[in-house]
Design an enzyme around this catalytic site. Structure first.
Site, PDB file in Angstrom:
ATOM      1  N   GLY A  78       0.695  -1.336   0.024  1.00 18.23           N
ATOM      2  CA  GLY A  78      -0.012  -0.182  -0.021  1.00 18.23           C
ATOM      3  C   GLY A  78       1.031   1.314   0.047  1.00 18.23           C
ATOM      4  N   GLY A 101      20.030  -5.786  23.939  1.00 15.81           N
ATOM      5  CA  GLY A 101      18.579  -5.036  24.165  1.00 15.81           C
ATOM      6  C   GLY A 101      17.785  -6.263  24.416  1.00 15.81           C
ATOM      7  CB  ILE A 131      15.434  -8.394  20.189  1.00 16.74           C
ATOM      8  CG1 ILE A 131      13.980  -7.775  19.999  1.00 16.74           C
ATOM      9  CG2 ILE A 131      15.797  -9.611  18.952  1.00 16.74           C
ATOM     10  CD1 ILE A 131      13.534  -7.171  18.704  1.00 16.74           C
ATOM     11  N   GLY A 177      18.377  -3.292  17.245  1.00 10.40           N
ATOM     12  CA  GLY A 177      17.224  -2.298  17.252  1.00 10.40           C
ATOM     13  C   GLY A 177      16.427  -2.349  15.837  1.00 10.40           C
ATOM     14  CG  HIS A 189      -0.878 -18.068  51.421  1.00  3.01           C
ATOM     15  ND1 HIS A 189       0.393 -17.448  51.309  1.00  3.01           N
ATOM     16  CD2 HIS A 189      -0.788 -19.041  52.264  1.00  3.01           C
ATOM     17  CE1 HIS A 189       1.104 -18.254  51.897  1.00  3.01           C
ATOM     18  NE2 HIS A 189       0.607 -18.991  52.481  1.00  3.01           N
TER      19      HIS A 189
HETATM   20  P1  FAD Z   1       4.221  -4.957  12.302  1.00  6.26           P
HETATM   21  O1  FAD Z   1       4.071  -6.050  13.459  1.00  6.26           O
HETATM   22  O2  FAD Z   1       5.604  -4.814  11.838  1.00  6.26           O
HETATM   23  O3  FAD Z   1       3.349  -5.044  11.168  1.00  6.26           O
HETATM   24  C1  FAD Z   1       3.308  -4.254  10.222  1.00  6.26           C
HETATM   25  C2  FAD Z   1       2.645  -4.817   8.887  1.00  6.26           C
HETATM   26  O4  FAD Z   1       2.613  -4.058   7.914  1.00  6.26           O
HETATM   27  C3  FAD Z   1       3.645  -6.149   8.335  1.00  6.26           C
HETATM   28  O5  FAD Z   1       2.930  -7.174   8.120  1.00  6.26           O
HETATM   29  C4  FAD Z   1       4.230  -5.519   7.014  1.00  6.26           C
HETATM   30  O6  FAD Z   1       4.236  -6.660   5.916  1.00  6.26           O
HETATM   31  C5  FAD Z   1       2.874  -4.769   6.516  1.00  6.26           C
HETATM   32  N1  FAD Z   1       3.323  -3.493   5.541  1.00  6.26           N
HETATM   33  C6  FAD Z   1       4.472  -2.900   5.826  1.00  6.26           C
HETATM   34  N2  FAD Z   1       4.329  -1.845   5.015  1.00  6.26           N
HETATM   35  C7  FAD Z   1       3.475  -2.009   4.164  1.00  6.26           C
HETATM   36  C8  FAD Z   1       2.838  -1.460   3.041  1.00  6.26           C
HETATM   37  N3  FAD Z   1       3.221  -0.363   2.405  1.00  6.26           N
HETATM   38  N4  FAD Z   1       1.868  -1.936   2.353  1.00  6.26           N
HETATM   39  C9  FAD Z   1       1.191  -3.344   2.762  1.00  6.26           C
HETATM   40  N5  FAD Z   1       1.574  -3.801   3.946  1.00  6.26           N
HETATM   41  C10 FAD Z   1       2.745  -3.132   4.793  1.00  6.26           C
HETATM   42  N6  FAD Z   1       6.466  -6.709  21.431  1.00  6.26           N
HETATM   43  C11 FAD Z   1       6.121  -6.865  22.314  1.00  6.26           C
HETATM   44  O7  FAD Z   1       5.135  -6.122  22.871  1.00  6.26           O
HETATM   45  N7  FAD Z   1       6.237  -8.003  23.137  1.00  6.26           N
HETATM   46  C12 FAD Z   1       7.127  -8.930  22.725  1.00  6.26           C
HETATM   47  O8  FAD Z   1       7.498  -9.999  23.393  1.00  6.26           O
HETATM   48  C13 FAD Z   1       7.679  -8.747  21.581  1.00  6.26           C
HETATM   49  N8  FAD Z   1       8.619  -9.617  21.233  1.00  6.26           N
HETATM   50  C14 FAD Z   1       9.378  -9.350  20.097  1.00  6.26           C
HETATM   51  C15 FAD Z   1      10.462 -10.229  19.517  1.00  6.26           C
HETATM   52  C16 FAD Z   1      11.003 -10.232  18.370  1.00  6.26           C
HETATM   53  C17 FAD Z   1      12.011 -11.223  17.899  1.00  6.26           C
HETATM   54  C18 FAD Z   1      10.598  -9.062  17.577  1.00  6.26           C
HETATM   55  C19 FAD Z   1      11.230  -8.809  16.255  1.00  6.26           C
HETATM   56  C20 FAD Z   1       9.848  -8.060  17.900  1.00  6.26           C
HETATM   57  C21 FAD Z   1       8.914  -8.408  19.205  1.00  6.26           C
HETATM   58  N9  FAD Z   1       8.200  -7.212  19.527  1.00  6.26           N
HETATM   59  C22 FAD Z   1       7.487  -7.451  20.924  1.00  6.26           C
HETATM   60  C23 FAD Z   1       7.690  -5.954  18.942  1.00  6.26           C
HETATM   61  C24 FAD Z   1       6.665  -6.095  18.386  1.00  6.26           C
HETATM   62  O9  FAD Z   1       6.711  -7.157  17.326  1.00  6.26           O
HETATM   63  C25 FAD Z   1       6.169  -5.004  17.506  1.00  6.26           C
HETATM   64  O10 FAD Z   1       5.975  -4.091  18.603  1.00  6.26           O
HETATM   65  C26 FAD Z   1       4.847  -5.041  16.744  1.00  6.26           C
HETATM   66  O11 FAD Z   1       4.770  -6.185  15.786  1.00  6.26           O
HETATM   67  C27 FAD Z   1       4.551  -3.655  16.055  1.00  6.26           C
HETATM   68  O12 FAD Z   1       3.328  -3.845  15.440  1.00  6.26           O
HETATM   69  P2  FAD Z   1       2.837  -3.175  14.296  1.00  6.26           P
HETATM   70  O13 FAD Z   1       1.366  -3.425  13.806  1.00  6.26           O
HETATM   71  O14 FAD Z   1       2.996  -1.620  14.434  1.00  6.26           O
HETATM   72  O15 FAD Z   1       4.078  -3.559  13.172  1.00  6.26           O
HETATM   73  P1  AMP Z   2      17.319  -2.281  21.536  1.00  3.19           P
HETATM   74  O1  AMP Z   2      17.273  -0.946  20.571  1.00  3.19           O
HETATM   75  O2  AMP Z   2      17.018  -2.368  22.792  1.00  3.19           O
HETATM   76  O3  AMP Z   2      16.979  -3.498  20.693  1.00  3.19           O
HETATM   77  O4  AMP Z   2      18.970  -2.430  21.691  1.00  3.19           O
HETATM   78  C1  AMP Z   2      19.860  -2.636  20.661  1.00  3.19           C
HETATM   79  C2  AMP Z   2      21.240  -2.544  21.408  1.00  3.19           C
HETATM   80  O5  AMP Z   2      22.497  -2.668  20.352  1.00  3.19           O
HETATM   81  C3  AMP Z   2      21.438  -1.158  21.918  1.00  3.19           C
HETATM   82  O6  AMP Z   2      21.692  -1.169  23.310  1.00  3.19           O
HETATM   83  C4  AMP Z   2      22.797  -0.469  21.188  1.00  3.19           C
HETATM   84  O7  AMP Z   2      23.542   0.097  22.092  1.00  3.19           O
HETATM   85  C5  AMP Z   2      23.626  -1.889  20.570  1.00  3.19           C
HETATM   86  N1  AMP Z   2      24.436  -1.470  19.522  1.00  3.19           N
HETATM   87  C6  AMP Z   2      24.065  -0.788  18.413  1.00  3.19           C
HETATM   88  N2  AMP Z   2      24.918  -0.900  17.555  1.00  3.19           N
HETATM   89  C7  AMP Z   2      25.914  -1.740  18.215  1.00  3.19           C
HETATM   90  C8  AMP Z   2      27.257  -2.209  17.784  1.00  3.19           C
HETATM   91  N3  AMP Z   2      27.908  -1.601  16.524  1.00  3.19           N
HETATM   92  N4  AMP Z   2      27.925  -2.939  18.383  1.00  3.19           N
HETATM   93  C9  AMP Z   2      27.301  -3.277  19.667  1.00  3.19           C
HETATM   94  N5  AMP Z   2      26.264  -2.934  20.233  1.00  3.19           N
HETATM   95  C10 AMP Z   2      25.526  -2.097  19.432  1.00  3.19           C
END
Ligand code: FAD
Ligand code: AMP
Length: 483
Positions: free
Chosen positions: A122, A190, A192, A281, A454
């Protein structure tokens, strides 16, 4: 597609699909555009969270936790198991099944609520039109009265460690290693990095986490962050602070390895790994999303610029979730989705951004809401603190799971709860009690006067509330710690 919709949502992650469902519930004709398809070109709903984020990571965290329990902690219960093995393929298949179940569930919810699912990328055009480019290349335009952008985020890649999806992977690749790496490097301590590092460390990998900053989890309450580092280190994670990765070189033909260079202070060091996870990040997904003249602007960090109610600068166009400012958390995006849907229909729904819980799903879990002690100190606020360690909780001891503590912070004068920070068993669920309390403006005394069952882990929250005013029963009360 030439239909006109009252609402078109771009993205079907937790922000987008929740917004779409709420809009449909409120009687609006709603479409949700999602670009993601599987290898059979079928639309994949659920976004990062369901497909490669929250859910699959928790599936692997639960599997690997059970493995460690069986391997190292059953014996104290008198249970002997013999050698405990992990079959990685079965573990991954279980994770994939859960993901399939949940993403299929979103399709079912769309159908039940009358949301039209549209496959394609989109792009927001001027005049509240959305151009959709389908996976087969066909292009169509949808007219909308309101557009909700929920395009989410994607992993940040850094030049010193380019993702090759083989040896060097991002969080998505780290959810799918087909075997336990012998030596695993993780860049970034961080949320993840720590969660995925924990998964593979529990399964036997030797894990080194390289973090550029000197402070561990700087946004968290410092006391809880210190305890978290201690506990994770005890579990075997080698967390090296002040180590900035500067380069990487993949070598070997059949069995590849990666040599990572990093600066530790002034010293250049190297480490060799079998796999490397880059977890530095995430960045908002705004590529090819906004047509010139559509009126939606980005802020200086590349997020879509919105006001407190997620309205962009283009009338009738909103943005929610990871693509806008605020913590990148699924539940934050979902609440924004609900808020926007309701505001479109004229309700005055708002979000209390001060009350969003944050969790790290390591074991024990680490969870927090509200302000940290260091934030309050920096703001010159007067506060008081109650701390209760899980080692004094009967339920935690019975479960052989007594690392950690509950820390509750309240305003010195009003006693209103300002923050709660927990490391401990089921911290994610425990902190939710304080999220509710804070939403209702509770004092620590309100919690102290509440009856807790409890034996429960919740009693630790109760005791921390009692401790705020020096009334804890199951630990000796320190002289109330006041600033
Ligand atoms: P997303 O989930 O990223 O969804 C966006 C969607 O939009 C995607 O499906 C993408 O394909 C679609 N899209 C993008 N651009 C377009 C376009 N132009 N047209 C059509 N479709 C499009 N958060 C938590 O709260 N708890 C957790 O435990 C947690 N664990 C995580 C673990 C991992 C490994 C990762 C990577 C993230 C984790 N997060 C967690 C973060 C969480 O996944 C995100 O904050 C959340 O998914 C964001 O939701 P969103 O709907 O904004 O975006
Ligand atoms: P988050 O944004 O919480 O997922 O955490 C990502 C972490 O990666 C932050 O704490 C950053 O300081 C760290 N980071 C970013 N770039 C580097 C790098 N080149 N080497 C080591 N750590 C990094």
């Amino acid at each position: 597609m030439s239909d006109k919709f009252e609402v078109v949502v771009i993205g079907s992650g937790p922000a987008g699909y929740v917004a779409a469902i709420r809009c449909a519930q409120l009687g609006m004709k709603t479409a949700c555009v999602e670009q993601w398809v599987d290898d059979k070109q079928k639309t994949l709903l659920g976004g990062t969270c369901l497909n490669v984020g929250c859910i699959p990571s928790k599936a692997l965290l639960d599997s690997s936790h059970k493995f460690v329990e069986a391997k190292d902690h059953f014996d104290v219960h008198g249970i002997s198991t013999g050698k405990v093995n992990i079959d990685v393929a079965t573990m991954l298949a279980r994770k994939d099944k859960i993901v399939g179940q949940l993403t299929g569930g979103i399709a079912g919810l769309f159908k039940a609520n009358g949301v039209t699912s549209v496959q394609g990328h989109g792009k927001v055009l001027a005049g509240k039109k959305v151009e959709v480019t389908a996976a087969d290349g066909s292009v169509s335009t949808i007219d909308a009265e309101h557009v909700i952008i929920a395009a989410g985020s994607q992993p940040i890649d850094i030049p010193p460690a380019p993702i090759d999806n083989d040896v060097i992977v991002d969080s998505t690749g780290a959810l799918a290693f087909d075997a336990v790496p012998k030596r695993l490097g993780v860049i970034g301590a961080g949320v993840i990095g720590l969660e995925l590092g924990s998964v593979w460390s529990r399964l036997g990998a030797e894990v080194v986490v390289l973090e550029a900053l000197d402070d561990f989890l700087p946004a968290m309450d410092a006391q809880i962050a210190k305890e978290t580092k201690k506990v994770l280190t005890k579990q075997g994670l080698d967390i090296r602070m002040g180590c900035r990765v500067t380069g990487s070189e993949v070598s070997g033909a059949k069995k590849k390895t990666v040599t990572v260079s990093y600066m530790s202070g002034d010293e250049e060091k190297t480490e060799k790994f079998d796999k490397l996870i880059v977890a530095v990040g995430r960045k908002p997904s705004s590529k090819n999303l906004l047509a010139p003249g559509c009126g939606v602007n980005l802020d200086e960090r590349g997020y879509i610029f919105v006001d407190d109610y997620c309205a962009t600068e283009a009338p009738g166009v909103y943005a929610v979730g990871d693509v806008v400012r605020g913590p990148m958390l699924a539940h934050k995006g979902s609440e924004e989705g609900v808020m926007v849907a309701e505001r479109i229909t004229g309700k005055k729904t708002a979000i209390n951004y001060d009350c969003i819980p944050n969790v790290i799903y390591t074991h024990p879990e680490v969870a927090s809401v509200g302000q940290t002690e260091q934030q309050l100190k920096a703001a010159g606020e007067d506060y008081k603190i109650g701390v209760f360690p899980f080692v004094a909780s009967g339920r935690a001891l019975a479960a052989n799971d007594s690392d950690g503590m509950v820390k509750l912070i309240a305003d010195s004068k009003t006693d209103r709860i300002l923050g709660c920070h927990i490391i401990g068993p089921s911290a994610a669920d425990l902190v939710q009690q304080m999220v509710i309390a804070m939403e209702f403006g509770s004092s620590s005394e309100d919690i102290a006067l509440t009856v807790f069952g409890h034996p429960t882990l919740s009693e630790a929250v109760h005791e921390a509330a009692l401790a705020v005013n020096g009334h804890a029963i199951h630990i000796p009360n320190k002289k109330a710690r006041k600033k």
